[in-house]
Write a protein that holds these residues in place. Structure first.
Motif, PDB file in Angstrom:
ATOM      1  N   UNK A 184       0.860  -1.240   0.114  1.00 41.60           N
ATOM      2  CA  UNK A 184       0.158  -0.185  -0.119  1.00 41.60           C
ATOM      3  C   UNK A 184       0.934   1.295   0.126  1.00 41.60           C
ATOM      4  N   UNK A 185       0.445   2.359  -0.459  1.00 40.67           N
ATOM      5  CA  UNK A 185       1.112   3.585  -0.404  1.00 40.67           C
ATOM      6  C   UNK A 185       0.145   4.735  -0.634  1.00 40.67           C
ATOM      7  N   UNK A 186       0.450   5.894  -0.045  1.00 41.91           N
ATOM      8  CA  UNK A 186      -0.155   7.306  -0.334  1.00 41.91           C
ATOM      9  C   UNK A 186       0.459   7.824  -1.560  1.00 41.91           C
ATOM     10  N   UNK A 187      -0.550   7.799  -2.690  1.00 44.98           N
ATOM     11  CA  UNK A 187      -0.204   8.008  -4.025  1.00 44.98           C
ATOM     12  C   UNK A 187       0.132   9.740  -4.071  1.00 44.98           C
ATOM     13  N   UNK A 188      -0.989  10.467  -3.497  1.00 48.68           N
ATOM     14  CA  UNK A 188      -1.063  11.782  -4.009  1.00 48.68           C
ATOM     15  C   UNK A 188      -0.314  12.857  -2.869  1.00 48.68           C
ATOM     16  N   UNK A 189       0.012  14.022  -3.326  1.00 42.53           N
ATOM     17  CA  UNK A 189       0.682  15.196  -2.401  1.00 42.53           C
ATOM     18  C   UNK A 189      -0.195  16.326  -2.499  1.00 42.53           C
ATOM     19  N   UNK A 190      -0.168  17.042  -1.461  1.00 42.67           N
ATOM     20  CA  UNK A 190      -0.868  18.186  -1.352  1.00 42.67           C
ATOM     21  C   UNK A 190      -0.432  19.357  -2.193  1.00 42.67           C
ATOM     22  N   UNK A 191      -0.919  20.256  -2.795  1.00 48.23           N
ATOM     23  CA  UNK A 191      -0.558  21.149  -3.684  1.00 48.23           C
ATOM     24  C   UNK A 191      -1.385  22.330  -3.472  1.00 48.23           C
ATOM     25  N   UNK A 192      -0.860  23.568  -3.979  1.00 44.97           N
ATOM     26  CA  UNK A 192      -1.492  24.871  -3.941  1.00 44.97           C
ATOM     27  C   UNK A 192      -1.460  25.357  -5.540  1.00 44.97           C
ATOM     28  N   UNK A 193      -2.560  26.243  -5.653  1.00 42.66           N
ATOM     29  CA  UNK A 193      -3.030  26.776  -6.989  1.00 42.66           C
ATOM     30  C   UNK A 193      -2.962  28.377  -6.770  1.00 42.66           C
ATOM     31  N   UNK A 194      -2.205  28.919  -7.318  1.00 45.18           N
ATOM     32  CA  UNK A 194      -2.274  30.492  -7.076  1.00 45.18           C
ATOM     33  C   UNK A 194      -2.859  31.234  -8.326  1.00 45.18           C
ATOM     34  N   UNK A 195      -3.300  32.394  -8.077  1.00 45.49           N
ATOM     35  CA  UNK A 195      -4.016  33.168  -9.285  1.00 45.49           C
ATOM     36  C   UNK A 195      -3.707  34.598  -8.727  1.00 45.49           C
ATOM     37  N   UNK A 196      -3.355  35.427  -9.946  1.00 43.22           N
ATOM     38  CA  UNK A 196      -3.380  36.738  -9.883  1.00 43.22           C
ATOM     39  C   UNK A 196      -3.756  37.452 -11.257  1.00 43.22           C
ATOM     40  N   UNK A 197      -4.741  38.462 -11.132  1.00 45.21           N
ATOM     41  CA  UNK A 197      -5.450  39.007 -12.359  1.00 45.21           C
ATOM     42  C   UNK A 197      -5.476  40.315 -12.228  1.00 45.21           C
ATOM     43  N   UNK A 198      -5.455  41.046 -13.089  1.00 46.76           N
ATOM     44  CA  UNK A 198      -5.771  42.560 -13.094  1.00 46.76           C
ATOM     45  C   UNK A 198      -6.710  42.948 -14.220  1.00 46.76           C
ATOM     46  N   UNK A 199      -7.819  43.330 -14.151  1.00 44.57           N
ATOM     47  CA  UNK A 199      -8.900  43.712 -15.158  1.00 44.57           C
ATOM     48  C   UNK A 199      -9.062  45.314 -15.188  1.00 44.57           C
ATOM     49  N   UNK A 200      -9.131  45.512 -16.564  1.00 46.73           N
ATOM     50  CA  UNK A 200      -9.194  47.161 -16.778  1.00 46.73           C
ATOM     51  C   UNK A 200     -10.495  47.323 -17.970  1.00 46.73           C
ATOM     52  N   UNK A 201     -11.517  48.194 -17.527  1.00 42.15           N
ATOM     53  CA  UNK A 201     -12.350  48.580 -18.347  1.00 42.15           C
ATOM     54  C   UNK A 201     -12.043  49.842 -19.152  1.00 42.15           C
ATOM     55  N   UNK A 202     -12.525  49.943 -20.445  1.00 38.49           N
ATOM     56  CA  UNK A 202     -12.045  51.115 -21.612  1.00 38.49           C
ATOM     57  C   UNK A 202     -13.367  51.593 -21.906  1.00 38.49           C
ATOM     58  N   UNK A 203     -13.805  52.617 -21.505  1.00 36.55           N
ATOM     59  CA  UNK A 203     -15.142  53.110 -22.010  1.00 36.55           C
ATOM     60  C   UNK A 203     -16.240  52.042 -21.503  1.00 36.55           C
ATOM     61  N   UNK A 204     -17.592  52.111 -22.466  1.00 39.27           N
ATOM     62  CA  UNK A 204     -18.568  51.490 -21.923  1.00 39.27           C
ATOM     63  C   UNK A 204     -18.474  50.017 -22.764  1.00 39.27           C
ATOM     64  N   UNK A 205     -17.666  49.641 -23.559  1.00 34.21           N
ATOM     65  CA  UNK A 205     -17.716  48.413 -24.287  1.00 34.21           C
ATOM     66  C   UNK A 205     -16.605  47.481 -24.139  1.00 34.21           C
ATOM     67  N   UNK A 206     -15.241  47.921 -23.834  1.00 36.24           N
ATOM     68  CA  UNK A 206     -13.904  47.036 -23.930  1.00 36.24           C
ATOM     69  C   UNK A 206     -13.502  46.795 -22.401  1.00 36.24           C
ATOM     70  N   UNK A 207     -13.575  45.441 -22.317  1.00 36.94           N
ATOM     71  CA  UNK A 207     -12.680  45.017 -21.024  1.00 36.94           C
ATOM     72  C   UNK A 207     -11.697  44.329 -21.093  1.00 36.94           C
ATOM     73  N   UNK A 208     -10.631  44.227 -20.401  1.00 35.93           N
ATOM     74  CA  UNK A 208      -9.392  43.455 -20.730  1.00 35.93           C
ATOM     75  C   UNK A 208      -9.071  42.803 -19.353  1.00 35.93           C
ATOM     76  N   UNK A 209      -8.213  41.758 -19.471  1.00 34.42           N
ATOM     77  CA  UNK A 209      -7.701  40.983 -18.109  1.00 34.42           C
ATOM     78  C   UNK A 209      -6.447  40.437 -18.446  1.00 34.42           C
TER      79      UNK A 209
END
Length: 415
Positions: free
Chosen positions: A82-107
């Motif tokens: 028998x064996x413990x197969x899996x290892x713990x892990x982390x998932x990072x995320x960083x995001x910056x969103x900007x809107x340009x006028x009333x129609x365009x959004x970018x991330x």
């Protein structure tokens, strides 16, 4: 007045829905591709978060079925079954969103869409198959959308590109002869890395006053045509031609494409229902062979290989969110993920219950926390035939229903 209450009551829940169910999905899924921040209604927003996942997959009834001392690591059936197969892990995320006028959004964002880490160690009967394997990715994306009025709401065209890096290694017991002679550990190691580009395209339709949104987004494959690295057999000098050497190798693989449909709508003042269906083309990953690049001959199936033999993945999720007051909101979700293993490997179906909460002390700051508890269903692993070759004939094992837990937190600043 009723429609205004819909909008006011669920605004903070729209993006919370994606955080309510951190899960343990099939294939090499980690955070996947998530562009929900693109829909943030603030002109600008910065978000940073991290998810910590603790899968508890335990292998049992392990049997060494290739006992050759030269190619199978010897007879390991005297080691623990028998064996413990899996290892713990982390998932990072960083995001910056900007809107340009009333129609365009970018991330622009940084994420970890794919990865995997199994670490059963050397003291088990399947060490000739795996001691430790880890794959990491880093993804740098840019996505924009253009929206305009259509009927009662707005139609949004979505497009973008991303640059992805991958690296990984695998260790396994190749031979027990060096151990007996005292001249090596018998462990071989593969190291690889590469990078590639991908793109995404999609559509979304929104009716803001009812917090209604339907989106369909396709993410392309990422081709790793120059997956290069080394096979280190300096601890295994008995292997003909390659023993005692570090051999440069190369191969090719693809990160899968995916298609995801997401739906959400206000169903009553301060209440939101949401759901999603996602298809991931994990079947592009079967056996990834690596051949020498220094002129030495390549054995059938490669000097070594990463044997995955995945089938396509399907993930279906649904949930309900509620805003309690101006500061607090919460959501609950249930997610089913179809296992990608086909009798080889331990990735079976999983069911995950997620719960998330959002705290908004001011209109410019939002803190979120989410957790999940899931079940990894039982199964077994053995031989698998692919292109006329038999794989998985070095070890067999089974596994029961195991638990997976996850915690996620993030901070968003809006201005």
């Amino acid at each position: 007045m009723a429609s205004r209450m819909f909008s006011k009551g669920v605004t903070s829940l729209i993006l919370l829905s994606s955080l309510a169910s951190p899960s343990f999905a099939g294939g090499l899924e980690r955070g996947g591709y998530n562009i929900d921040q693109l829909f943030d209604t603030s002109p600008f927003s910065f978000q940073s978060g991290i998810t910590y996942v603790t899968p508890q997959r335990k292998l049992k009834d392990v049997r060494d079925t290739n006992t050759s001392i030269f190619t199978g690591g010897g007879n390991l059936n005297s080691r623990p079954d028998s064996a413990d197969e899996t290892a713990n892990y982390t998932i990072p995320y960083i995001g910056f969103k900007a809107g340009f006028g009333d129609a365009v959004d970018c991330l622009v964002d940084y994420s970890v869409p794919f990865g995997g880490h199994s670490n059963p160690g050397s003291n088990w009967a399947g060490a000739n198959n795996n001691i430790e394997t880890e794959i990491k990715t880093r993804n740098y994306g840019g996505t924009c959308s253009y929206r305009f009025d259509v009927g009662a709401g707005q139609l949004r065209f979505i497009g973008g590109a991303f640059y992805q890096e991958v690296e990984g290694f695998k260790e396994r017991l190749v031979s027990t002869v060096p151990i007996g002679l005292g001249i090596g550990t018998g462990i071989g190691r593969l190291d690889i890395d590469d990078s590639g580009w991908g793109w995404r395209a999609g559509l979304a339709y929104e009716i803001p006053e009812y917090a209604m949104r339907a989106s369909l987004v396709y993410n392309s494959r990422v081709k790793y045509d120059n997956l290069t690295g080394t096979v280190d057999l300096r601890q295994v000098p008995v292997v003909p031609l390659y023993g005692g050497l570090v051999t440069p190798v190369s191969g090719s693989a693809e990160a899968p494409d995916s298609l995801e449909l997401k739906l959400q709508s206000g169903i009553a003042p301060d209440w939101l229902a949401f759901g999603s269906v996602k298809w991931t083309n994990w079947s592009v990953l079967q056996s990834v062979a690596f051949c020498p690049t220094n002129g030495l001959p390549c054995p059938a199936g490669g000097l070594t290989s990463l044997d995955l033999f995945y089938r396509d993945g399907w993930t279906i999720s649904g949930g309900i969110g509620h805003k309690f007051n101006e500061q607090w909101a919460a959501a609950v979700s249930l997610t089913w993920d179809r296992g990608t293993s086909q009798g080889y490997g331990s990735q079976t179906d999983s069911w995950t219950l997620g719960l998330g909460a959002a705290y908004t002390p001011t209109e410019h700051i939002e803190w979120r926390v989410a957790g999940a508890l899931g079940i990894l269903t039982s199964g077994e692993s053995g031989t698998f035939v692919y292109n006329g070759r038999t794989y998985g004939n070095d070890v067999s094992y089974s596994f029961g229903n195991d638990l997976v837990t996850a915690l996620s937190t993030s901070l968003k600043i809006k201005f």
